[in-house]
Design a protein around this motif. Structure first.
Motif, PDB file in Angstrom:
ATOM      1  N   LYS A   1       0.846  -1.358  -0.006  1.00 23.25           N
ATOM      2  CA  LYS A   1       0.082   0.051  -0.003  1.00 23.25           C
ATOM      3  C   LYS A   1       0.694   1.182  -0.082  1.00 23.25           C
ATOM      4  O   LYS A   1       2.287   1.086   0.544  1.00 23.25           O
ATOM      5  N   LYS A   2       0.331   2.473  -0.042  1.00 18.21           N
ATOM      6  CA  LYS A   2       1.134   3.672  -0.393  1.00 18.21           C
ATOM      7  C   LYS A   2       1.701   3.891   0.984  1.00 18.21           C
ATOM      8  O   LYS A   2       2.815   4.596   0.735  1.00 18.21           O
ATOM      9  N   ASP A   3       1.301   3.563   2.090  1.00 16.34           N
ATOM     10  CA  ASP A   3       1.845   4.017   3.370  1.00 16.34           C
ATOM     11  C   ASP A   3       2.490   2.697   4.018  1.00 16.34           C
ATOM     12  O   ASP A   3       2.221   2.950   5.365  1.00 16.34           O
ATOM     13  N   GLU A   4       2.849   2.024   3.420  1.00 18.95           N
ATOM     14  CA  GLU A   4       3.143   0.839   3.926  1.00 18.95           C
ATOM     15  C   GLU A   4       4.925   0.669   3.816  1.00 18.95           C
ATOM     16  O   GLU A   4       5.614   0.820   2.850  1.00 18.95           O
ATOM     17  N   TYR A   5       5.213   0.254   5.203  1.00 20.14           N
ATOM     18  CA  TYR A   5       6.811   0.263   5.190  1.00 20.14           C
ATOM     19  C   TYR A   5       7.249  -1.252   4.977  1.00 20.14           C
ATOM     20  O   TYR A   5       6.366  -2.216   5.119  1.00 20.14           O
ATOM     21  N   ARG A   6       8.462  -1.415   4.381  1.00 21.25           N
ATOM     22  CA  ARG A   6       8.741  -2.705   4.199  1.00 21.25           C
ATOM     23  C   ARG A   6       9.173  -3.549   5.498  1.00 21.25           C
ATOM     24  O   ARG A   6       9.264  -2.724   6.606  1.00 21.25           O
ATOM     25  N   PRO A   7       9.277  -4.706   5.703  1.00 20.54           N
ATOM     26  CA  PRO A   7       9.753  -5.460   6.916  1.00 20.54           C
ATOM     27  C   PRO A   7      10.811  -4.777   7.513  1.00 20.54           C
ATOM     28  O   PRO A   7      11.866  -4.742   6.987  1.00 20.54           O
ATOM     29  N   LEU A   8      10.930  -4.276   8.874  1.00 19.56           N
ATOM     30  CA  LEU A   8      12.060  -3.555   9.472  1.00 19.56           C
ATOM     31  C   LEU A   8      12.766  -4.715  10.362  1.00 19.56           C
ATOM     32  O   LEU A   8      11.893  -5.266  11.420  1.00 19.56           O
TER      33      LEU A   8
ATOM     34  N   ASN B   1      15.187   4.146  -0.075  1.00 27.48           N
ATOM     35  CA  ASN B   1      15.040   4.637   1.150  1.00 27.48           C
ATOM     36  C   ASN B   1      16.250   4.388   2.014  1.00 27.48           C
ATOM     37  O   ASN B   1      16.151   3.905   3.284  1.00 27.48           O
ATOM     38  N   THR B   2      17.576   4.491   1.473  1.00 25.85           N
ATOM     39  CA  THR B   2      18.852   4.503   2.085  1.00 25.85           C
ATOM     40  C   THR B   2      18.786   5.640   3.505  1.00 25.85           C
ATOM     41  O   THR B   2      19.141   5.202   4.265  1.00 25.85           O
TER      42      THR B   2
ATOM     43  N   TYR C   1       0.476  12.217 -11.240  1.00 30.31           N
ATOM     44  CA  TYR C   1      -0.574  11.356 -10.814  1.00 30.31           C
ATOM     45  C   TYR C   1      -1.072  11.514  -9.279  1.00 30.31           C
ATOM     46  O   TYR C   1      -1.902  10.564  -8.732  1.00 30.31           O
ATOM     47  N   ASP C   2      -0.565  12.473  -8.791  1.00 33.12           N
ATOM     48  CA  ASP C   2      -0.834  12.757  -7.306  1.00 33.12           C
ATOM     49  C   ASP C   2      -0.632  11.487  -6.457  1.00 33.12           C
ATOM     50  O   ASP C   2      -1.747  11.209  -5.732  1.00 33.12           O
ATOM     51  N   PHE C   3       0.408  10.961  -6.598  1.00 29.61           N
ATOM     52  CA  PHE C   3       0.495   9.544  -5.910  1.00 29.61           C
ATOM     53  C   PHE C   3       1.766   9.842  -5.052  1.00 29.61           C
ATOM     54  O   PHE C   3       2.862   9.910  -5.566  1.00 29.61           O
ATOM     55  N   ILE C   4       1.592   9.832  -3.752  1.00 29.08           N
ATOM     56  CA  ILE C   4       2.701   9.803  -2.654  1.00 29.08           C
ATOM     57  C   ILE C   4       2.909   8.562  -1.949  1.00 29.08           C
ATOM     58  O   ILE C   4       1.905   7.776  -1.382  1.00 29.08           O
ATOM     59  N   ILE C   5       3.996   7.929  -1.931  1.00 32.14           N
ATOM     60  CA  ILE C   5       4.272   6.854  -1.623  1.00 32.14           C
ATOM     61  C   ILE C   5       5.354   6.716  -0.445  1.00 32.14           C
ATOM     62  O   ILE C   5       6.295   7.429  -0.386  1.00 32.14           O
ATOM     63  N   LEU C   6       5.229   6.086   0.627  1.00 33.64           N
ATOM     64  CA  LEU C   6       5.960   6.123   1.799  1.00 33.64           C
ATOM     65  C   LEU C   6       7.111   4.846   1.516  1.00 33.64           C
ATOM     66  O   LEU C   6       6.861   3.904   1.027  1.00 33.64           O
ATOM     67  N   ASP C   7       8.241   4.903   1.989  1.00 35.66           N
ATOM     68  CA  ASP C   7       9.410   4.004   2.051  1.00 35.66           C
ATOM     69  C   ASP C   7       9.612   3.392   0.441  1.00 35.66           C
ATOM     70  O   ASP C   7       9.390   2.565   0.192  1.00 35.66           O
TER      71      ASP C   7
END
Lengths: 211, 400
Positions: B28-35, B136-137, B194-200
């Motif tokens: 999802k656009k605000d989902e982090y990868r496993p940390l 996301n370094t 596209y007004d698309f903002i993503i996290l990580d």
């Protein structure tokens, strides 16, 4: 010494040709292999590849002793690789120390061999390093821990190739010991190196898709 | 490899996906990868894995002379370097941003690091090794920095007038750093069209996006810094939305780090704690246990040969070879060939000794070859070969 001796994960870095993450006892290193790629013109050799080993301490700065370890690793790696097959290129091996609790040199060497195996670069032979400490009573301890190293009179790291006959590649020794002790250490380390080669074989079997 | 340029196909593919508000890896656009945060045996030593991005951090400290402008404050230094990746990428940008966010937000109580004003202060150094870059370094580096700083302990120091005594960890328990707040960076990639903002963002998303926005928030939802990279113009609304999101992300990340530290401190008390080590699972990794009894595979008549040689040594000692007890023998990779001979010629002794070759040529039973180079692949003749290498200062003796 029934505790875990080696633990390894191959190919854990995505951006490199080969990588290995190895812990031997309580020492842990990670190795990445990049190349063969085209180097700067000054580093280029027309008939063979240059091998560049970089050793990195976790705090960033390295000492003279670390430079020496780097040199040992460099010569061992270079001998093992078929450098003539990759002319005008360079192969970079980066060894990052992550945790040091003794036996750093043998850990680094074993990890670098696994990294090179993982990279698929042609090699003449594999190599395995085994460390041992000689106590005052002339006892030989394989893969000693930090306190055992500090209390020992001599500390040896021997590197063997996986050939039919016994083939010593590198020997790095500190301290004082008799010739007989050296031969005894060689016997013991050679026997242990066989185990390491078996381990290499298992790791490759497991990591390849054709198992 | 990172150095490879991005192909047009990849680029259009990601942009196409962005237009449908889908991410390549299905997040999802605000989902982090496993940390994953793993701590090592030393204080302030951790390996942070975010997806496939891996950053290794080590905090160290030393006693240092303070700057003249701030005589009663310690020094914080953050440096990120690439290790294991090829050297094409430049990390100066990440270094600058980290230093700005962590130093200027005054998260560390630097005054507590002063030992004697104007003379001695602690210098805290954070060394980050970026092992693998997969997007996301900066975010991963900031997590590693904070995780290492929160974990780090420096030795106790007592200054009695002129003397400064630094206690080792066995004498007195080391002290954790005092942190006022815990800032952590959340990175966004913005596809303006596209007004698309993503996290990580992942590596590909990182390369394709129009704008990169990094917002630093602490666990009290206070903003500590903003960094905008790229050319899109951002509206006020968008920035506000992003910062709200970053604030909630920061709280989650700090909680995660705190729980990781708690687990680590719990594990630390057990004796079998081994710190950093590769994870061994069904899919990858393997471990080897050495048994107590290793069967020896050396030559079967090893013992007999050794005794025989020992006798000869005694006989020949006065006129041929002087071997003192405790001589260190070093074999380098150059004499690989000679050692490999061992298997088939069991009664050969090769002695390469720079000192004792001249005087010994009178003995008839022993054939001596002088100036036997280390890389010479002459076959071994006779019982002894005494040789001399001008280049090497270490004598080598190989027995069988």
């Amino acid at each position: 010494m029934s505790e875990e001796f080696l633990k390894c994960q191959l190919g854990f870095l995505g951006n490199t040709e080969g990588s290995a993450y190895l812990s031997q006892g309580k020492s842990t290193v990670s190795v990445s292999v990049v190349g063969p790629f085209e180097p700067k013109a000054s580093k280029c050799m027309y008939d063979r590849a240059t091998v560049d080993v970089t050793f990195r301490r976790k705090t960033g700065s390295i000492t003279v002793h670390d430079k020496m370890l780097e040199g040992i690793m460099q010569s061992t790696c270079e001998k093992a690789l078929v450098v003539e097959q990759y002319p005008r290129t360079t192969i970079v091996v980066t060894v990052q120390e992550m945790q040091d609790r003794g036996n750093l040199l043998s850990t680094c060497l074993n990890a670098s061999c696994m990294g090179l195996m993982n990279s698929g670069i042609a090699m003449h032979h594999l190599y395995a390093a085994v460390s041992c400490a000689v106590t005052e009573k002339e006892e030989i301890i394989l893969n000693p821990d930090e306190t055992q190293i500090n209390s020992s009179v001599a500390y040896l790291t021997l590197v063997f190739a996986n050939t039919e006959t016994r083939c010593l590649l590198t020997s790095h020794t500190t301290g004082e010991f008799s010739q007989k002790t050296y031969m005894d250490c060689m016997d013991k380390c050679y026997a242990a190196s066989k185990e390491v080669f078996n381990f290499y074989q298992k790791v490759i079997k497991k990591s390849s898709i054709f198992n | 490899m990172n150095g490879n340029p991005l192909s047009d196909c990849e680029k259009t593919f990601i942009l196409e996906a962005a237009s449908q508000k889908i991410r390549l890896d299905g997040r999802k656009k605000d989902e982090y990868r496993p940390l994953k945060i793993a701590y090592g045996l030393d204080w302030g030593n951790c390996l942070v894995t975010l997806g496939c991005t891996r950053v290794f951090a080590q905090v160290s400290c030393e006693i240092y002379q303070p700057n003249n402008s701030r005589p009663n404050e310690g020094v914080l230094q953050i440096s990120a370097e690439l290790a294991g990746d090829n050297k094409i990428n430049d990390l100066t940008k990440i270094n600058q941003v980290l230093e700005r966010f962590y130093k200027d937000s005054k998260c560390i109580d630097l005054e507590a690091l002063c030992i004697i004003a104007e003379e001695k202060v602690w210098k805290i150094k954070v060394d980050l090794s970026v092992l693998n870059m997969d997007g996301n370094t900066l975010g991963c580096c900031s997590i590693a920095t904070l995780a290492a700083l929160m974990h780090f302990r420096y030795p106790d120091v007592v200054s009695t007038g002129e003397k400064v005594v630094v206690y080792s960890s066995s004498e007195r328990d080391p002290i954790p750093l005092s942190l006022h707040h815990h800032p952590v960076i959340a990175s966004f990639a913005i596809f303006e069209k596209y007004d698309f903002i993503i996290l990580d963002p992942s590596l590909l998303e990182d390369k394709v996006c129009d704008n990169k926005l990094s917002i630093c928030f602490n666990n009290h939802s206070e903003m500590c810094g903003v960094d905008i990279e790229g050319c899109a113009s951002l509206s006020q609304n968008l920035l506000m939305n992003c910062s709200n999101q970053a604030a909630s992300v920061a709280i989650k990340l700090v909680d995660k780090i705190k729980s990781a530290i708690q687990i680590d401190i719990k594990n630390r008390s057990s004796k079998s704690f081994k710190g950093l080590e590769p994870a061994v699972s069904e899919d990858n990794g393997l471990k080897l246990c050495l048994s107590d009894k290793i069967h020896f595979v050396g030559p079967s008549n090893q013992e007999n040969i050794k005794e025989e040689i020992d006798e000869k040594m005694v006989v020949d000692q006065d006129d041929v070879i002087k071997i003192t007890e405790g001589t260190a023998f070093t074999a380098s990779h150059n004499n690989l060939h000679q050692i490999s001979k061992k298997g088939d010629k069991n009664d050969d002794l090769i002695v390469i000794d720079p000192e004792s070759s001249e005087s010994s040529s009178s003995d008839e039973s022993i054939e001596i070859i002088n100036h036997y180079k280390l890389d010479d692949i002459r076959p071994v003749i006779g019982k002894y070969v005494v040789s001399d290498d001008e280049n090497s200062d270490t004598g080598t003796i190989i027995l069988d």
